[in-house]
Design an enzyme around this catalytic site. Sequence first.
Site, PDB file in Angstrom:
ATOM      1  N   ASP A   9       0.835  -1.202   0.000  1.00 49.49           N
ATOM      2  CA  ASP A   9       0.000   0.000   0.000  1.00 49.49           C
ATOM      3  C   ASP A   9       0.865   1.245   0.000  1.00 49.49           C
ATOM      4  O   ASP A   9       2.035   1.225   0.357  1.00 49.49           O
ATOM      5  CB  ASP A   9      -0.950   0.011   1.202  1.00 49.49           C
ATOM      6  CG  ASP A   9      -0.221   0.005   2.545  1.00 49.49           C
ATOM      7  OD1 ASP A   9      -0.543   0.835   3.408  1.00 49.49           O
ATOM      8  OD2 ASP A   9       0.692  -0.824   2.705  1.00 49.49           O
ATOM      9  N   GLU A  39       0.110  -1.031   5.718  1.00 48.90           N
ATOM     10  CA  GLU A  39       1.168  -0.479   6.595  1.00 48.90           C
ATOM     11  C   GLU A  39       0.924   0.986   6.907  1.00 48.90           C
ATOM     12  O   GLU A  39       1.123   1.444   8.037  1.00 48.90           O
ATOM     13  CB  GLU A  39       2.549  -0.647   5.933  1.00 48.90           C
ATOM     14  CG  GLU A  39       3.716  -0.270   6.840  1.00 48.90           C
ATOM     15  CD  GLU A  39       4.037   1.223   6.837  1.00 48.90           C
ATOM     16  OE1 GLU A  39       4.599   1.707   7.841  1.00 48.90           O
ATOM     17  OE2 GLU A  39       3.682   1.917   5.850  1.00 48.90           O
TER      18      GLU A  39
HETATM   19 ZN    ZN Z   1       4.942   5.349   4.357  1.00 46.93          ZN
END
Ligand code: ZN
Length: 369
Positions: A2, A69
């Site tokens: 991501d 994340e």
């Molecule tokens: Zn980052």
Amino acid sequence: MDVVPAAADTLENWNTSPFQAVIRDGYIQGRGAIDDKGSLVALMEAVEFLAAQGRQPARTIILAFGHDEEIGGDQGAVLMSQALVQRGQRAWFVLDEGSAAIDPHPLTGAPAAIIAVAERGFATLRVRAVGQPGHSSTPPHETAVSLAAAAVDRIHSMPITRSLEGGPAIDMMRALAPEISFTTRMAVANEWLFGPLLRGRMEGDPVSRALMGTSVAPTMINGGVRPNVLPAEVEAMINFRLHPRDTSAEILARAQAAVADLEGVTVEWAEPPREATSVSSATSSSYALIAAVTGAALDGLPAAPGLMLAGADARHYQPAAENVYRFQPMLFTTADLEGIHGLNERLSLNNFERTIRFYIGLIEAGAFP
Ligand SMILES: [Zn+2]
């Protein structure tokens, strides 16, 4: 996998469309080129390269790619780490993003690779001040605004331990010692004598200062509707990045003590705090392996343990590994770093190739007989 967004109102300031991955001027240009798709693709290139040779590794290599994340990793890294623990798998080490080679490093003035052995914690304090609402022509001694201002000022300036000890800073200084000026080396070797001098020097640089202790940043304040009206309540937010030597409980207790005599003021965590991680070993065989492969990939650049100032998924894998490290063998200038979560993020083709070779070297040295 991501990435953070590229805000719509910034698109006109990008040199290329952030999601087209244009290769131009020797760079891969686009959101995630550094954070963290550069490593993602380089890792897969490295593993496919080794797999194509049909060789059997002596150790299992686990690739764990999270999808969240940037929002904390709760549905990605957290669940994958739990799965490893449930399977009874404990890794020799985990390697994630989180630090790199910096040119110039603030302490040596020359390029240096910093292998982060810990991550700072993250905690936000909500300061709430209530006051007597009403007309401002006959104000009480303190208003909600003056109370909030006093509270923020006291917490912002409350005593926070700043030292080379109690975290990776002293190990970093010692590892970089050959690159550091004689006077600084003397000071590091005799911190009992030159500590104040050294700390004074490091205080001048935000990165060095962050290495020595918990940082305190008042970031938000809100209250009041009109200049002639006393507000009933004012709220402020203070963001802490916790150094491994401090716990959120200690910081909260210190903040509460700092404002204890301010009537109408309360302080609490705005959300559950995230503690700093434990400090992984800088003398382990896995650290030595990463440092050796780093030296090979970065033409003998000095490597030193350090502290990751932000956060990564790495912290979630603590229970599934002996040691957890954060490092990418990419050589960055300060300008390159500004692209992370910022404008015109880009990764040089040299850095990309070096990263593939680094992962090949690390896996070959660490997992093949
Ligand atoms: Zn980052």
